[in-house]
Design a protein around this motif. Sequence first.
Motif, PDB file in Angstrom:
ATOM      1  N   GLY A 134     -13.681  -4.040  46.464  1.00  0.00           N
ATOM      2  CA  GLY A 134     -12.474  -3.624  47.164  1.00  0.00           C
ATOM      3  C   GLY A 134     -12.416  -2.109  47.231  1.00  0.00           C
ATOM      4  N   PHE A 135     -11.317  -1.546  46.721  1.00  0.00           N
ATOM      5  CA  PHE A 135     -11.153  -0.094  46.750  1.00  0.00           C
ATOM      6  C   PHE A 135     -11.666   0.582  45.482  1.00  0.00           C
ATOM      7  N   GLY A 136     -11.956  -0.209  44.445  1.00  0.00           N
ATOM      8  CA  GLY A 136     -12.540   0.332  43.227  1.00  0.00           C
ATOM      9  C   GLY A 136     -11.667   1.356  42.515  1.00  0.00           C
ATOM     10  N   MET A 137     -10.349   1.168  42.560  1.00  0.00           N
ATOM     11  CA  MET A 137      -9.429   2.110  41.928  1.00  0.00           C
ATOM     12  C   MET A 137      -9.303   1.819  40.436  1.00  0.00           C
ATOM     13  N   ALA A 138      -8.678   2.741  39.710  1.00  0.00           N
ATOM     14  CA  ALA A 138      -8.415   2.533  38.288  1.00  0.00           C
ATOM     15  C   ALA A 138      -7.444   1.357  38.115  1.00  0.00           C
ATOM     16  N   TYR A 139      -7.434   0.786  36.918  1.00  0.00           N
ATOM     17  CA  TYR A 139      -6.680  -0.447  36.696  1.00  0.00           C
ATOM     18  C   TYR A 139      -5.173  -0.253  36.860  1.00  0.00           C
ATOM     19  N   GLN A 140      -4.599   0.755  36.233  1.00  0.00           N
ATOM     20  CA  GLN A 140      -3.148   0.941  36.270  1.00  0.00           C
ATOM     21  C   GLN A 140      -2.615   1.174  37.680  1.00  0.00           C
TER      22      GLN A 140
END
Length: 480
Positions: free
Chosen positions: A436-442
Amino acid sequence: MMTFIVSILLLVFGYMVYSKVVERIFGINDRNETPAYKSRDGMDYVPMSWWKGSLIQLLNIAGLGPIFGAILGALYGPVAFIWIVVGCLFAGAVHDYFSGMLSLRHNGEQYPTIVGRYLGKYVRVFIYIISIILMILVAAAFTAGPAQLIAELTPLSFLAALGFIFAYFLIAAVLPVNKIIGKIYPVFGAILIFMAVAIAGALLFTNQPIPNLTMTNLHPESLPLWPLLMVTISCGAISGFHSTQSPIIARTIKKESDGRKVFYGAMVAEGIIALIWAAAGMTFFGSTVGLESALAAGGPAGVVNEISTSLLGTIGGILAILGVIILPITTGDTALRSSRMMLTEFLGKSFKGISGKKKVVFATIPVTVPAIYLATIDYTFLWRYVGWTNQVVATVMLWTATMYLLKHFKFHWICGIPAMFMTSVVCTYIFYAPEGFGMAYQPSLAIGLTLTSFVLAWYIRQIYVHRKEKQEDSASSLAS
């Protein structure tokens, strides 16, 4: 071990009790003529007994899904048992029942057409596209593995094995549903059940006990449970792929009361299979770290082969080969069959003037060609995209069922609550996952829950609108 046994008992008890609640809310009527008789054509609309339909439905929706997915989900530890039981009874089996019964009520319509009836034409077009993409991805993902194994066990090359498999798909697609699927697939469904029962029996008599429930996340890489577990274990808990398969059997059911046994029952059976393989993954290698090492060495197919051969000997090895080759091929077959049906509905005017088997061939080729190409690329890449796409389809089906219940002034919460849950899963997953966008978890969690809140507001509004319609109808009836 007690957690494993209790989990199986809960699934059985849930089928005996909750499936009847769901059936009562839907409202069956055995006096209604089913599509199998109303539109009988000797091709797709063919009456079948409920037990045969149940075995075919189980094979269509399962294949290797509840085996591979459960083994990968076992990396999280016994907490996976909770998701399989709760997800199966209150989300997956409800999803499967409504996808099958709504198709049956609308003369065997395909999933995207049903979506359009209750969520509008724009959602229908979107879900047509994403469903056909999912079918192509599933067909590719579930044929690449068998082709590779055939190439290892026979003189055939990988491409030759792949060609052989897709040639079978084309033949199966143009034959009536009762010729191959109706006669052979119940046997394969029985093999799937026998394989799982044999593994369960062997596990119960091993020296190493099956781990009991702990809420601790035991994943060796400390990947978050939410929402990854809900996407990793889809078959066995809830899977959108099932809603694309249910219309195949909905066109063969003899009476509406068979729907509970076929659709809800097959999903519970798949949940039990998933529990067994999750337990095998947690137990056989000693720990989730040991399981991770085995997966790194041989992948899910290697793990299945090692567990089966070690626990069941020669018979287990034969069953493993049958499972890893035949079961995914049958899933790929029905995936292409349902995509052919969807494409025929979606492009109905384009097929005007073409009739019989020619129409079937012309509708099958456009989905077969990209599936063949995708089967030649990296398997892990395919599987990542299958997961999220699969759960999006499941979420939309649950919302479709919710709108159906709202429209008919029935108890909509049985679909609305799992629909909200799955909405939060897919909204969070797409921002966090590497595909997907591979963002951080929070941040992913925050965005996912924010999007979910917007969907919740829409849901509340729909409840208000339909409640107002009911009040107006009641007032109109009293006035007349």
